[in-house]
Enzyme design. Sequence first.
Site, PDB file in Angstrom:
ATOM      1  N   GLU A 164       0.834  -1.202   0.000  1.00 42.84           N
ATOM      2  CA  GLU A 164       0.000   0.000   0.000  1.00 42.84           C
ATOM      3  C   GLU A 164       0.870   1.254   0.000  1.00 42.84           C
ATOM      4  O   GLU A 164       0.621   2.212  -0.749  1.00 42.84           O
ATOM      5  CB  GLU A 164      -0.908  -0.003   1.230  1.00 42.84           C
ATOM      6  CG  GLU A 164      -1.708   1.277   1.408  1.00 42.84           C
ATOM      7  CD  GLU A 164      -2.114   1.493   2.860  1.00 42.84           C
ATOM      8  OE1 GLU A 164      -2.351   2.660   3.220  1.00 42.84           O
ATOM      9  OE2 GLU A 164      -2.176   0.508   3.613  1.00 42.84           O
TER      10      GLU A 164
ATOM     11  N   ASP B 187       0.794   3.850  -3.264  1.00 39.72           N
ATOM     12  CA  ASP B 187       0.403   5.251  -3.132  1.00 39.72           C
ATOM     13  C   ASP B 187       1.380   6.146  -3.890  1.00 39.72           C
ATOM     14  O   ASP B 187       0.979   7.098  -4.576  1.00 39.72           O
ATOM     15  CB  ASP B 187       0.363   5.625  -1.647  1.00 39.72           C
ATOM     16  CG  ASP B 187       0.061   7.093  -1.426  1.00 39.72           C
ATOM     17  OD1 ASP B 187      -1.042   7.534  -1.789  1.00 39.72           O
ATOM     18  OD2 ASP B 187       0.935   7.810  -0.901  1.00 39.72           O
TER      19      ASP B 187
ATOM     20  N   ASP C 198      -7.020   1.378   0.422  1.00 39.38           N
ATOM     21  CA  ASP C 198      -5.685   0.866   0.752  1.00 39.38           C
ATOM     22  C   ASP C 198      -5.337  -0.345  -0.115  1.00 39.38           C
ATOM     23  O   ASP C 198      -4.219  -0.472  -0.611  1.00 39.38           O
ATOM     24  CB  ASP C 198      -5.630   0.461   2.228  1.00 39.38           C
ATOM     25  CG  ASP C 198      -5.680   1.652   3.171  1.00 39.38           C
ATOM     26  OD1 ASP C 198      -5.518   2.801   2.709  1.00 39.38           O
ATOM     27  OD2 ASP C 198      -5.888   1.428   4.378  1.00 39.38           O
TER      28      ASP C 198
ATOM     29  N   GLU D 293      -4.388   0.552  -3.684  1.00 38.43           N
ATOM     30  CA  GLU D 293      -3.006   1.022  -3.763  1.00 38.43           C
ATOM     31  C   GLU D 293      -2.036  -0.157  -3.701  1.00 38.43           C
ATOM     32  O   GLU D 293      -1.018  -0.176  -4.408  1.00 38.43           O
ATOM     33  CB  GLU D 293      -2.726   2.010  -2.628  1.00 38.43           C
ATOM     34  CG  GLU D 293      -3.457   3.329  -2.792  1.00 38.43           C
ATOM     35  CD  GLU D 293      -3.343   4.237  -1.584  1.00 38.43           C
ATOM     36  OE1 GLU D 293      -3.652   5.430  -1.710  1.00 38.43           O
ATOM     37  OE2 GLU D 293      -2.951   3.745  -0.499  1.00 38.43           O
TER      38      GLU D 293
END
Length: 230
Positions: free
Chosen positions: A45, A49, A118, A121
């Site tokens: 995650e 991102d 989350d 990502e």
Amino acid sequence: MALSAEQKDFAARLGHDFATPALLQEALTHPSVATPNRKDNQRLEFLGDRVLGLVMAETLLAADQTAPEGQLAPRFNALVRKETCADVARAVGLGTVLRLGRSEMLSGGRRKEALLGDAMEAVIAAVYKDGGLEAARRLILTHWGDRIANVEADARDPKTALQEWAQARKLAPPRYVETDRSGPAHAPVFTIEARLDSGEVERASAGSKRQAEQAAARALLTRMEAGTHD
């Protein structure tokens, strides 16, 4: 470990053929079900991102070569925020293949916005590690699609815009008050009122407080800008 039939279907919806299936399995593993031999998706995650941010920054710069940073920043924020990631996750059916602990499942984890965002990502990072930046870019541009083309209309955050409207008129910042909560514990519905000190109020309901606040702020701002307040 080979992908399950459901995971293979999910990979097909993503449009990526994983050379290392374990990466996708890691991306789909919530911390609530992790073990010493089964890694959760938090590290992916973190990486995903950053990959999403890079691709979106490059895409926005290429799409509008004259826009200043002040115009690009809200577009960027609209495309990478958790709500947008969760929307994409829902569109590709990510919630159905998430590996969750029992308590998380019982509390409606497959529909939770933060959890879905989350995990999306993490999936981006899995594709990046499996196929490189170009594979991740293809994934993002495919599944963000119309959101990128329409970002100008979505970039204005309603709560921020309403606060700026109030400040320009020397009013106190808007207040957000939860007036009701209904539905089962695993799928609550929140009702929020956006209130101005001048007395105007608008109400909205949604599955998260943030969504309800945004919707109430949007409704109140629309009303105030249209000049229909009493």
